[in-house]
Motif scaffolding. Structure first.
Motif, PDB file in Angstrom:
ATOM      1  N   VAL A   1      55.393  38.415  26.908  1.00 27.79           N
ATOM      2  CA  VAL A   1      56.817  38.145  26.702  1.00 27.79           C
ATOM      3  C   VAL A   1      57.390  39.063  25.620  1.00 27.79           C
ATOM      4  O   VAL A   1      58.422  39.707  25.811  1.00 27.79           O
ATOM      5  CB  VAL A   1      57.047  36.664  26.328  1.00 27.79           C
ATOM      6  CG1 VAL A   1      58.513  36.422  26.039  1.00 27.79           C
ATOM      7  CG2 VAL A   1      56.575  35.771  27.450  1.00 27.79           C
ATOM      8  N   MET A   2      56.690  39.141  24.472  1.00 26.51           N
ATOM      9  CA  MET A   2      57.281  39.861  23.334  1.00 26.51           C
ATOM     10  C   MET A   2      57.176  41.370  23.496  1.00 26.51           C
ATOM     11  O   MET A   2      58.123  42.092  23.199  1.00 26.51           O
ATOM     12  CB  MET A   2      56.594  39.425  22.038  1.00 26.51           C
ATOM     13  CG  MET A   2      56.959  38.017  21.648  1.00 26.51           C
ATOM     14  SD  MET A   2      56.287  37.650  20.035  1.00 26.51           S
ATOM     15  CE  MET A   2      56.704  35.932  19.901  1.00 26.51           C
ATOM     16  N   MET A   3      56.018  41.847  23.934  1.00 21.67           N
ATOM     17  CA  MET A   3      55.917  43.298  24.137  1.00 21.67           C
ATOM     18  C   MET A   3      56.372  43.652  25.549  1.00 21.67           C
ATOM     19  O   MET A   3      57.249  44.502  25.727  1.00 21.67           O
ATOM     20  CB  MET A   3      54.477  43.753  23.900  1.00 21.67           C
ATOM     21  CG  MET A   3      54.234  45.166  24.387  1.00 21.67           C
ATOM     22  SD  MET A   3      53.802  46.284  23.071  1.00 21.67           S
ATOM     23  CE  MET A   3      54.389  47.827  23.741  1.00 21.67           C
ATOM     24  N   GLY A   4      55.779  42.977  26.553  1.00 24.78           N
ATOM     25  CA  GLY A   4      56.136  43.292  27.939  1.00 24.78           C
ATOM     26  C   GLY A   4      57.585  42.980  28.247  1.00 24.78           C
ATOM     27  O   GLY A   4      58.202  43.609  29.102  1.00 24.78           O
TER      28      GLY A   4
ATOM     29  N   LEU B   1      60.033  44.287  23.895  1.00 26.52           N
ATOM     30  CA  LEU B   1      59.918  45.688  23.480  1.00 26.52           C
ATOM     31  C   LEU B   1      60.088  46.651  24.644  1.00 26.52           C
ATOM     32  O   LEU B   1      60.666  47.730  24.478  1.00 26.52           O
ATOM     33  CB  LEU B   1      58.575  45.928  22.777  1.00 26.52           C
ATOM     34  CG  LEU B   1      58.559  45.436  21.324  1.00 26.52           C
ATOM     35  CD1 LEU B   1      57.187  45.614  20.710  1.00 26.52           C
ATOM     36  CD2 LEU B   1      59.592  46.177  20.498  1.00 26.52           C
ATOM     37  N   ILE B   2      59.594  46.265  25.836  1.00 24.21           N
ATOM     38  CA  ILE B   2      59.815  47.126  26.993  1.00 24.21           C
ATOM     39  C   ILE B   2      61.319  47.208  27.279  1.00 24.21           C
ATOM     40  O   ILE B   2      61.848  48.278  27.610  1.00 24.21           O
ATOM     41  CB  ILE B   2      59.031  46.593  28.212  1.00 24.21           C
ATOM     42  CG1 ILE B   2      57.529  46.732  27.981  1.00 24.21           C
ATOM     43  CG2 ILE B   2      59.457  47.320  29.490  1.00 24.21           C
ATOM     44  CD1 ILE B   2      57.026  48.142  27.799  1.00 24.21           C
ATOM     45  N   GLY B   3      62.019  46.074  27.124  1.00 27.96           N
ATOM     46  CA  GLY B   3      63.479  46.085  27.276  1.00 27.96           C
ATOM     47  C   GLY B   3      64.118  47.031  26.274  1.00 27.96           C
ATOM     48  O   GLY B   3      64.995  47.828  26.617  1.00 27.96           O
ATOM     49  N   LEU B   4      63.652  46.962  25.005  1.00 26.49           N
ATOM     50  CA  LEU B   4      64.196  47.847  23.971  1.00 26.49           C
ATOM     51  C   LEU B   4      63.939  49.317  24.319  1.00 26.49           C
ATOM     52  O   LEU B   4      64.834  50.164  24.217  1.00 26.49           O
ATOM     53  CB  LEU B   4      63.577  47.509  22.611  1.00 26.49           C
ATOM     54  CG  LEU B   4      63.899  48.462  21.454  1.00 26.49           C
ATOM     55  CD1 LEU B   4      65.392  48.508  21.176  1.00 26.49           C
ATOM     56  CD2 LEU B   4      63.158  48.060  20.187  1.00 26.49           C
TER      57      LEU B   4
END
Lengths: 216, 545
Positions: B386-389, B392-395
């Protein structure tokens, strides 16, 4: 209106938009203040629910007359602040200065009373946390479990409230200097209005603190 | 450099450090957060390196505990939470609604300094006072009994929280009061809706972590006895306080990424985003539901069975607005003209990874399952998905999308695609293996898992694969840094609207926006994804004929 035009920032279209934005921002800030205090109110509620008799007993040590006097003083200051906004809207700046000075006097009285309450407690060993060691007549009997929690919560809540009162004092001094220098008019008085909103919140929080800590 | 742009409007370090331009403040955030991301990433690599083989490989247990604690604190509080709102929210949101700036530009700059002050406190405490090994959650009684360095780190979280509050406050007022004529609520780009929903959570939740950190600070300094059981306090109360913020904080992290994905899906499918209203309002729904589920972190912490059941059921509800978004994104691509540029690759990656992260979230929200999965690598894998995938992927996708608008230059598309593939492979190798490890019972936060080898001999191979995956992931991220820097100095100059997008930052500004964004305030006459109405993007029909 010339003064208002001078205060209009380039990224706003109208003074009304700028005023509305500032006011909305202040209201949102007050929401965050309420949530900041809500954590402490929850801590109070939880420990009171678990140890109602200790909390009822410990609260008797707080002098309701001093707390009540402080409530009256704060209410009076809220009234003078509200009046100062009324008069700044009408452009009667002399009255605004007088009212803000009365407000400052009320705030000072509040802090002086608070000072005597705190030092009265410290003198008998009522400290927040590990320093808690009540001694002396009428105090020694409070050396019981969970009384330290009550007084810790009391000192933290009134302490953080007191910090807000001091910030308010600073704001009123700043406002007085600006009114005297003729910065405000009926066309632009946003800082007076926003400080008023802030002060009412500080007042309201005390309205909840007083009965919860002193009376019940 | 493009003439007359916000980048060239004034020069010198002072013009950046004292700027009130929302675009420059966004870049200040970008530089700071990139540095913290590098730090957090190096720590992650060190953690994974320790776990390449059973037994003590590189670090001792104390060092290992300090590494994952600092990794968590840096990534959560200094990278993911401020990331999208601070960088892209600041840069994009005011332009997308047709405003010249945010409502309170000076407060905006102040929030960056407050954020940096928080970071400095964290670093100073770490370097001068001592290291913290409590994990990023600071659970009592361990944290109230640990070294005094905890005081510094909790102060840092408290201070950085105000930056988050002020950013959120600024955005709420900006969206309410600063929209251009014709920019009605149902014409807001979905990125704006997402940042708006995020801002509500920032304003309502962050003060609670603030007071929690104050109380923890006082618990440690004065022993006030509220959280520490040795003094009659209640450690579970701390967990309630902590998660009342930190669960909504998960939505502070993911909602803005969802907003980016909505914009990417529309632009790169050349199609009206399916279910616009549903996506917009589901962000708000997630924001509010997010406040009602914090107890699902505490199923085994001793809260009542009834509370656990209620929190579990409320947790399932989060799946509804989230599912609405996922289905609508897929529907947006259906019969669209999908253009697989680098930003869209990240959008598709988000769809894939976030769906895994979200569905495993439902799994650990099930009471009976969670009792087994609690504190295993399954949970670690879940929240990294959730947080990276997700976040951060969204960012990263958003940074690729708005890069030409921010810098005025294009990056190398081929390099971008290769890096995206590396990130995708590396990420899944790192974290999917952890789902398997966790479901078979590997606990989190141990530096040495040799005790596990008797019952689970495959743990060595899976951990090695996970660590190798993290190196591939790191290689992909380093590659992004390299071609971004190359683009910054040598990249081809971008046109005003290289993606053919329909929102105001592309259609109504030059290749790089002016200092005040627009020559004249735009008059908005269509929605953000009305590609069929956007003459300013594709030219009018008359010109074609």
């Amino acid at each position: 209106m010339s003064q208002a035009a001078g205060t209009l920032k380039h990224y706003f279209v109208t003074s009304e938009q700028q005023f509305d934005a500032a006011k909305m921002g202040m209201w949102l800030f007050l929401v965050t203040e309420i949530l900041l205090f809500s954590g402490m109110f929850v801590a109070y509620a939880v420990y009171r629910a678990w140890h109602p008799e200790v909390f009822a007993h410990a609260s008797e040590l707080l002098d309701w007359r001093l707390g009540g006097l402080n409530t009256l003083v704060l209410l009076a200051s809220s009234f003078t602040v509200a009046l100062s906004i009324h008069f700044v809207q009408k452009g009667q700046n002399r009255k605004v200065v007088v009212l803000l000075l009365i407000t400052l006097l009320c705030v000072a009285i509040f802090m002086v009373i608070k000072y005597f309450e705190y030092t009265g407690k410290f003198a008998h060993g009522i400290f927040p946390g590990a320093g808690y060691a009540p001694h002396g007549e009428a105090y020694a009997e409070y050396d019981i479990p969970f009384a330290p929690q009550f007084f810790s919560i009391y000192f933290i809540m009134t302490g953080i409230h007191g910090v807000h009162v001091l910030v308010g004092m600073g704001l009123f001094v700043w406002l007085v200097t600006r009114v005297v220098r003729g910065h405000f008019s009926s066309a632009w008085y946003t800082p007076v209005e926003l400080t008023g909103l802030y002060w009412h919140l500080v007042d309201i929080i005390w309205i909840f603190l007083f009965p919860l800590l002193y009376l019940i | 450099m493009h003439e007359g742009s916000y980048l060239g409007a004034s020069r010198g370090l002072k013009s950046w450090l004292l700027t009130t331009d929302h675009k420059r403040i966004g870049i200040l955030y970008a530089v700071a957060i990139a540095a913290f991301f590098l730090l957090g990433g190096i720590l992650a690599i060190l953690v994974r390196t320790e776990l390449t083989a059973p037994g003590e490989t590189v670090f001792g247990q104390d060092q290992y505990n300090q590494l994952f604690t600092l990794h968590g604190v840096v990534m959560v509080f200094l990278v993911i939470i401020p990331g999208i709102p601070g960088i892209l929210g600041n840069f994009v949101l005011p332009i997308q609604i047709g405003a010249k700036d945010v409502a309170f530009p000076r407060l905006n700059l102040a929030s960056w300094y407050i954020f940096m002050a928080g970071a400095v406190l964290a670093v100073l405490g770490w370097l001068l006072v001592g290291k913290v090994d409590t994990g990023w959650t600071f659970y009592t009684p361990y944290s109230s009994g640990a070294s005094n360095a905890v005081l510094w780190l909790t102060s840092a979280v408290f201070v950085a929280g105000f930056a988050s509050i002020f950013t959120g406050l600024n955005f709420i007022v900006t969206v309410h009061k600063m929209r251009a004529p014709g920019m009605t609520w149902n014409r807001l780009p979905l990125f704006v809706w997402a940042i708006y929903a995020t801002a509500i959570v920032q304003v309502l939740a962050t003060p609670v972590i603030g007071i929690t950190m104050v109380l923890l600070f006082l618990e440690k300094l004065l022993q006030i006895g509220i959280f520490d059981p040795a003094l009659g306090g209640d450690p579970v109360l701390f967990q309630h306080f902590f998660w009342f913020y930190s669960h909504p904080a998960v939505y502070i992290m993911i909602l803005p990424a969802m907003g980016i994905i909505s914009d990417l899906m529309g632009t790169f499918s050349r199609q009206q985003v399916s279910g616009y209203t549903f996506i917009a309002l589901s962000s708000v729904a997630i924001a509010f539901l997010g406040f009602l589920v914090w107890g699902h972190h505490m199923f085994v912490a001793g809260q009542s069975a009834l509370s656990s059941i209620i929190f579990s059921m409320l947790t399932f509800l989060i799946g509804i607005p989230t599912g609405i978004k996922v289905f609508n994104w897929v529907a947006t691509m259906y019969k669209g003209s999908v253009w697989l540029q680098t930003p869209m690759l990240y959008a598709l990656m988000f769809l894939f990874l976030f769906t895994i992260g979200g569905l495993t979230g439902i799994m650990v929200g099930v009471l009976a399952v969670d009792v087994h999965l609690h504190d295993t690598y399954f949970v670690v894998a879940h929240f990294h998905y959730v947080m990276m995938g997700g976040a951060l992927i969204g960012l990263i996708g958003g940074l690729h999308y708005w890069w030409p608008k921010i810098t005025g230059r294009l990056y190398n598309e081929t390099a971008g695609r290769i890096a995206a593939v590396l990130v995708f492979i590396g990420f899944n190798l790192t974290f999917f293996t952890q789902f398997i490890l966790g479901s078979r019972g590997m606990p989190r936060r141990y530096h040495d898992y040799s005790a596990l080898m008797d019952v689970m001999p495959e743990a060595a191979m899976l951990n090695l694969a996970s660590s190798l995956g993290s190196y591939i992931l790191a290689a992909g991220l380093v590659m992004i840094l390299v071609y971004a820097l190359h683009s910054l100095f040598r990249g081809k100059l971008a046109s005003a609207n290289p993606w053919g997008a329909c929102t105001l930052e592309w259609t109504h500004t030059g290749p790089v926006p002016d200092a005040h964004n627009f020559h004249e305030t735009p008059l908005v006459t269509r929605g953000p994804y009305d590609f069929h109405l956007a003459d300013d993007v594709f030219g009018s029909d008359e010109e074609d004929s």
